[in-house]
Every structure is written in C-alpha cells, then in structure tokens.
Design an enzyme around this catalytic site. Structure first.
Site, PDB file in Angstrom:
ATOM      1  N   CYS A  50       0.836  -1.205   0.000  1.00  0.00           N
ATOM      2  CA  CYS A  50       0.000   0.000   0.000  1.00  0.00           C
ATOM      3  C   CYS A  50       0.867   1.249   0.000  1.00  0.00           C
ATOM      4  O   CYS A  50       1.986   1.247   0.516  1.00  0.00           O
ATOM      5  CB  CYS A  50      -0.923  -0.001   1.219  1.00  0.00           C
ATOM      6  SG  CYS A  50      -2.135   1.325   1.150  1.00  0.00           S
TER       7      CYS A  50
ATOM      8  N   CYS B 285      -2.265   4.210   7.006  1.00  0.00           N
ATOM      9  CA  CYS B 285      -3.329   4.373   8.010  1.00  0.00           C
ATOM     10  C   CYS B 285      -2.899   3.654   9.299  1.00  0.00           C
ATOM     11  O   CYS B 285      -2.580   2.455   9.255  1.00  0.00           O
ATOM     12  CB  CYS B 285      -4.640   3.787   7.492  1.00  0.00           C
ATOM     13  SG  CYS B 285      -5.095   4.423   5.865  1.00  0.00           S
TER      14      CYS B 285
ATOM     15  N   CYS C 166      -4.601   0.242  10.264  1.00  0.00           N
ATOM     16  CA  CYS C 166      -4.806  -0.752   9.199  1.00  0.00           C
ATOM     17  C   CYS C 166      -4.702  -2.192   9.708  1.00  0.00           C
ATOM     18  O   CYS C 166      -3.739  -2.548  10.394  1.00  0.00           O
ATOM     19  CB  CYS C 166      -3.800  -0.538   8.084  1.00  0.00           C
ATOM     20  SG  CYS C 166      -4.062  -1.683   6.718  1.00  0.00           S
TER      21      CYS C 166
END
Ligand SMILES: C[S@@+](CC[C@H](N)C(=O)[O-])C[C@H]1O[C@@H](n2cnc3c(N)ncnc32)[C@H](O)[C@@H]1O
Ligand code: SF4
Length: 353
Positions: A75, A79, A82
């Site tokens: 990714c 975040c 996550c």
C-alpha cells in the site's frame, strides 16, 4: 503451478501447520461419523434420517457466495489502524489468480470484492482491471466490486474496465484534511477529499455504483459527516468500528499499533445516532464485522479471525474450495444479519447515471 514453489519458508511452515490441523479435523470427522453409526440401533426406524442429520453437523456446508480477495498487501498509505498490512509483497501470477476465481465460481460465488493493501497499485491497476474483466465477462458474476483508498485511480482505468465493475468503494474516514494526515490516510500533501469527489464524478460518468467506507476511531469520533455524505450520495456508506487484529495492528509481530485508535461500543453508538438521518448508512460494530467476511489472502488462503488473529487455511489452489473453507471461521448467520446480501448488481440498482 503448485503455489508452494513460490511461497517463502516461514509461510510454508504455517501452511504445514494448517495442513496438519486439516488432517486432524478430517480424521476426527471420520471417527465421529463412524461412532454415530455404531451406536445407532440397526433396527431403528429413524436410523437413516438420523445419520444424515448427524453428518450435517460435521459436514461443512458454507457457500462462498460473497468473497473478499486481498490479492496484495502492499500500500502507498500508512493508516495507523490498518488491519491488513504489508507482511509480504507476494502477488499470484494472473493465470493462477484466475484459476482460483474460477474454482470459487464453481463452488457458488456470486460476488467478488477486490481489496488489499491498495488494489490499484500492482501493475498500475492493470492486474486488477484484468481480474474485473475476467470475473464479469468470463465468469459472469452478478457482482464485481473493489475497495480502494482512491489515490491511484486514473480516468483511463474507468475507460478500459469501468463497464465490468458494479461497485467502487472508496475509503474516507474524515472530511477534515488535517485528520486524514493524523490517521495516515494520505500520501504526501495530496488531498484525499478532492480525490474522493473526482472519483465520485467518474463513477457517475462511467456508470459504476459509488460507495464510501469509513473507519470510526478516536481521531474522527466527534465529527458530523452528515452533509458531506448526503452531498456525495453513495449507494452505501459502510461505517466500521475500528477493529484490532492480533499480528496485524496489535500485539507482537504487528506492523501497526492501533490501540490508540480504538473506541468503545458506546462511542460507536453515539456516532451512529448523530448520523441517523443518513439513509444509506450501514453500521458494522466489531462484533458484526469479525467473522462475517470470507477473506482470501494473497496466496488464496481463507483467513479465520475467530481467535482475534488472521489464521490461514490451506490455499484453495492446492486443496480446493470445499476443504479450505472449513478453516475460514466464516459465520454465515452474522453475514446475513449484517445485511451482507443486498442488491449488488449495478444492473438491478436502478441508478440515475
Ligand atoms: C484493508 S483496506 C484495503 C483497501 C484499501 N487500501 C482501502 O483502504 O480502502 C479495506 C477496508 O478495511 C478498512 N479497515 C482498515 N483497517 C481497519 C480497522 N482496523 N478496522 C475496521 N476497518 C478497517 C479500510 O478503511 C477499508 O475500507
Ligand atoms: S487501510 Fe490504509 S494502509 Fe491499510 S491498505 Fe487501506 S489505505 Fe492502505
């Protein structure tokens, strides 16, 4: 190709352990069936029927109606909460991924959702596009969807593959740019919210149903998103209570520490109450979420979350769907209770494009 040839040794070890568990369960189920037969009185008028009922307890009858295939863990965002992190960089070759999807279709799959990691990252979205095309055109699945952070999607992708996509869900946890920065839902200084609006318009232009996913956590708990959501008008707004998964975003070996994002059930309920005027809101508490998804990882192994971790089954490419699904931990009842089955074909949604 046997997937073992491309899986690193630690994962092989994990696969061996789940294989042993699988053998143990098969032996247990055989012995259980055998003993039920032995203790059945042979003259009993109900013996045949009762044996059938007993067997249904141990026979796994889970159907993979709706499957989430996390084909990559890589990714471009970070975040902080996550729960599906970059523990490997492995992605199956396209033909193997298609073979697995075909096996799932033969076992009753009606909906596929592609997720990650960020699904638009690998091969600049072409790998994903080819899978979308294959699932709609070759497998004729009623519903093909994607969940993405939206940052890598280009208009060209919609032109090439949009027709075969039913639903595109974009994750957005806040309409305040500073909050997105704090969460890590961003790459550099790019505006996540501007991008969300751009994609919403492309969805309309290229006739793809637009959905929004939000994770409610300590950073956005006090926000009122009502006006923003009503203006964007998604077909569904999935609102998740931030979930901890051991080995992903909590505990040893985890790549994230999400404890500081966690909110109580009561805080989650208050957020839902504040947004009760939003008709498309679909809430998912930790309890509803944990076991109500059929999750396939990058090796096409089902992930069982019942113990608060993601315990992998054998790959469906090696043992088939029926065997692997026994170790998915999937709670079909909860899947139905959370509204997992809904109008998911864009052709049936009667949308005004
Ligand atoms: C793992 S992400 C992968 C797809 C894509 N990268 C994205 O963020 O949309 C899939 C969905 O899970 C949500 N999610 C991630 N971590 C979560 C957590 N700890 N609790 C609840 N939902 C979470 C994301 O917001 C996203 O909607
Ligand atoms: S939740 Fe965030 S970090 Fe995790 S995969 Fe999605 S965008 Fe990436």
């Amino acid at each position: 190709m046997n997937t073992f040839s491309v899986i690193p040794s630690m994962v092989q070890l994990q696969l061996c352990v789940s294989h042993l568990l699988y053998i143990f369960a098969s032996v247990f189920s055989t012995v259980f069936n055998w003993t039920s037969g032995v203790f059945m009185p042979s003259t009993s008028s109900v013996s045949q029927v009762d044996i059938k009922v007993d067997q249904s307890i141990v026979k796994n009858e889970t159907s993979p109606t709706s499957v989430n295939y996390h084909f990559t863990r890589k990714c471009n965002y970070k975040c902080g909460f996550c729960f599906h992190t970059a523990k490997t960089s492995f992605v199956l070759p396209l033909d193997e991924a298609k073979r697995g999807l075909n096996l799932l279709k033969q076992s009753g799959m009606e909906k596929i959702n592609f997720s990650g990691g960020e699904p638009f990252l690998h091969d600049k979205g072409d790998f994903l596009g080819k899978l979308v095309q294959y699932c709609k055109q070759d497998l004729q699945l009623p519903s093909v969807s994607i969940v993405s952070n939206g940052s890598m999607i280009k208009e060209k992708w919609f032109q090439k593959y949009g027709e075969d996509l039913d639903i595109l869900a974009i994750s957005c946890d806040s309409f305040d740019e500073a909050t997105n920065q704090l969460i890590g839902r961003t790459q550099g200084r790019k505006s996540h919210i501007d991008n969300l609006h751009k994609i919403r318009n492309w969805c309309q232009q290229y006739k793809v149903a637009f959905k929004i996913n939000s994770v409610i956590n300590t950073f956005n708990i006090d926000e009122d998103m009502t006006d923003n959501i009503l203006q964007l008008n998604p077909v569904r707004w999935k609102v998740f209570q931030c979930l901890l998964i051991d080995g992903e975003n909590a505990g040893e070996d985890a790549l994230r520490e999400a404890e500081r994002f966690v909110i109580s059930d009561q805080m989650f309920q208050e957020f839902l109450d504040r947004h009760s005027s939003v008709p498309c809101l679909v809430p998912e508490s930790n309890e509803k979420m944990r076991n109500s998804y059929l999750i396939l990882d990058e090796y096409m192994r089902f992930l069982d979350c019942r113990e608060g971790r993601k315990d992998p089954s054998m790959s469906i490419l090696d043992v088939g769907v029926k065997e692997a699904i026994c170790f998915s931990g999937f709670d079909e009842k909860m899947f139905r209770e959370r509204g997992g089955k809904y109008v998911w074909s864009k052709a049936d949604m009667k949308l005004e494009w």
